[in-house]
Enzyme design. Structure first.
Site, PDB file in Angstrom:
ATOM      1  N   HIS A 132      37.136  35.058  46.882  1.00 48.87           N
ATOM      2  CA  HIS A 132      38.208  34.489  46.057  1.00 48.87           C
ATOM      3  C   HIS A 132      39.174  35.656  45.814  1.00 48.87           C
ATOM      4  CE1 HIS A 132      40.374  32.147  43.266  1.00 48.87           C
ATOM      5  NE2 HIS A 132      39.399  31.695  42.490  1.00 48.87           N
TER       6      HIS A 132
ATOM      7  N   LYS B 296      39.412   9.433  55.370  1.00 47.25           N
ATOM      8  CA  LYS B 296      39.396   8.617  56.600  1.00 47.25           C
ATOM      9  C   LYS B 296      38.838   9.423  57.764  1.00 47.25           C
ATOM     10  CE  LYS B 296      43.785   6.693  55.087  1.00 47.25           C
ATOM     11  NZ  LYS B 296      45.225   6.849  55.377  1.00 47.25           N
TER      12      LYS B 296
ATOM     13  N   ARG C 104      42.164  26.658  36.701  1.00 51.88           N
ATOM     14  CA  ARG C 104      43.010  27.850  36.643  1.00 51.88           C
ATOM     15  C   ARG C 104      43.755  28.156  37.937  1.00 51.88           C
ATOM     16  NH1 ARG C 104      39.525  27.978  33.071  1.00 51.88           N
ATOM     17  NH2 ARG C 104      38.345  27.053  34.746  1.00 51.88           N
ATOM     18  N   THR C 105      43.021  28.167  39.053  1.00 49.63           N
ATOM     19  CA  THR C 105      43.639  28.673  40.285  1.00 49.63           C
ATOM     20  C   THR C 105      44.782  27.763  40.709  1.00 49.63           C
ATOM     21  OG1 THR C 105      41.465  29.521  40.856  1.00 49.63           O
ATOM     22  CG2 THR C 105      43.129  29.570  42.584  1.00 49.63           C
TER      23      THR C 105
ATOM     24  N   ARG D 102      41.571  25.882  48.916  1.00 45.79           N
ATOM     25  CA  ARG D 102      40.203  26.080  48.400  1.00 45.79           C
ATOM     26  C   ARG D 102      39.294  25.127  49.166  1.00 45.79           C
ATOM     27  NH1 ARG D 102      38.275  26.453  42.203  1.00 45.79           N
ATOM     28  NH2 ARG D 102      39.193  28.498  42.561  1.00 45.79           N
TER      29      ARG D 102
HETATM   30  N1   CP Z   1      38.512  31.261  38.128  1.00 48.31           N
HETATM   31  C1   CP Z   1      38.666  30.122  38.838  1.00 48.31           C
HETATM   32  O1   CP Z   1      38.686  30.144  40.074  1.00 48.31           O
HETATM   33  O2   CP Z   1      38.801  29.013  38.076  1.00 48.31           O
HETATM   34  P1   CP Z   1      39.037  27.543  38.630  1.00 48.31           P
HETATM   35  O3   CP Z   1      37.783  27.151  39.392  1.00 48.31           O
HETATM   36  O4   CP Z   1      39.276  26.686  37.426  1.00 48.31           O
HETATM   37  O5   CP Z   1      40.222  27.585  39.562  1.00 48.31           O
END
Ligand code: CP
Length: 301
Positions: free
Chosen positions: A127, A78, A49-50, A99
């Site tokens: 998040h 590397k 999603r993100t 991320r």
């Molecule tokens: N909600 C969320 O962060 O989903 P993903 O891990 O799929 O990005």
């Protein structure tokens, strides 16, 4: 955009108003907002999603995206450091979406990057764009946030969306119930900071206050973050939201989940009017488009 703690109510409300505006603009007007701008994504952990919602959001406001969605295929393999990778990616882009497995990673990246950094999940810490999407969903679906009773159930120890949501909810007058197995309660190193922002009640029994809740926010048990699989197996499947539980809930209550889900919401729930987790994912695209527009336009849009 590193932590939701840096956002006050006025700023959140401004983001929500900008999201509403984005949703109302014609596709051609929307594409003017970030025309010619480039987003670079750098994901050290899996995402559906993100990453895709940022991609889709950037396209919707006229920009383009490039990046690394799997560091197994980048020079990280590397031995290139996070700092150097961020420096290089900021040369090729106007905004970086990161991320990473480590708490503090986005703040560190923001210090070494010439371009704005957006935290798309930092370890078990935060998040923030998920919380903005979650708060926007509550506001859209319940027409308000103040005055609501909100239950958050599942993995409250390792679930970073929970921490960002709690910090964000601290800007509002809400009644919060936290429901988890004993071993997955909010981490003790964060309770003081959360309690500075809001009061909450804790329970292991999901049925205790279920009939009072306006919002039930369900989270996945984060298997990948348990140091010991035995500990995971003890709490696996602790809560399953099914039609029996839904019958005990208020008629107009809503069920949210940041997703992915494993087994904590029965698929029977999906077609009920209370299930709003797919709408929540859609709002994620629009809130992220608004965040990109606000980040990349000094005077807003
Ligand atoms: N909600 C969320 O962060 O989903 P993903 O891990 O799929 O990005």
């Amino acid at each position: 955009i590193i932590s939701i703690k840096d956002f006050g109510k006025d700023q959140l409300e401004k983001i929500f108003a900008s999201t509403d505006k984005i949703m109302q603009l014609s596709p051609s007007d929307r594409r003017e907002i970030c025309k010619g701008k480039t987003l670079a994504y750098l994901f050290y952990e899996p995402s559906t999603r993100t990453r895709l919602s940022f991609d889709s959001a950037m396209a919707s406001v006229g920009g383009n995206s490039l990046g690394i969605s799997d560091t197994n295929s980048s020079s990280t393999q590397k031995g290139e450091s996070l700092a150097d990778t961020v420096r290089i990616m900021s040369i090729y882009s106007d905004v970086l979406v990161l991320r990473h497995t480590l708490d503090g990673s986005s703040r560190f990246a923001a210090e070494v990057s010439d371009k704005p950094v957006i935290n798309a999940g930092s370890g078990t810490e935060e998040h923030p764009t998920q919380a903005i999407q979650d708060l926007f969903t509550i506001k859209k679906e319940k027409k308000k946030i103040d005055g609501l009773k909100i239950g958050i159930v599942g993995d409250l120890k390792y679930g970073r969306t929970v921490y960002s949501l709690l910090y964000g909810l601290g800007n509002y007058d809400v009644d919060v119930h936290l429901i988890s197995p004993e071993s997955l309660r909010i981490r003790s190193d964060s309770t003081y900071e959360i309690k500075q922002r809001l009061d909450y009640k804790e329970s292991t029994n999901i049925e205790e206050h279920i009939d009072e809740l306006d919002v039930l926010y369900v989270t996945r048990i984060q298997k990948e973050r348990f140091p010991d699989e035995e500990e995971y197996l003890k709490v696996k499947g602790s809560y399953v939201v099914g039609l029996d539980l839904l019958k005990q809930m208020k008629e107009d209550s809503i069920i949210l989940h940041p997703l992915p889900r494993i087994d904590e919401i029965s698929p029977d729930i999906d077609k009920t009017k209370n299930a709003k987790y797919f709408e929540q994912a859609e709002y994620g695209k629009h809130t992220r488009a608004a965040l990109l527009g606000l980040t990349l336009n000094e005077n807003g849009f």
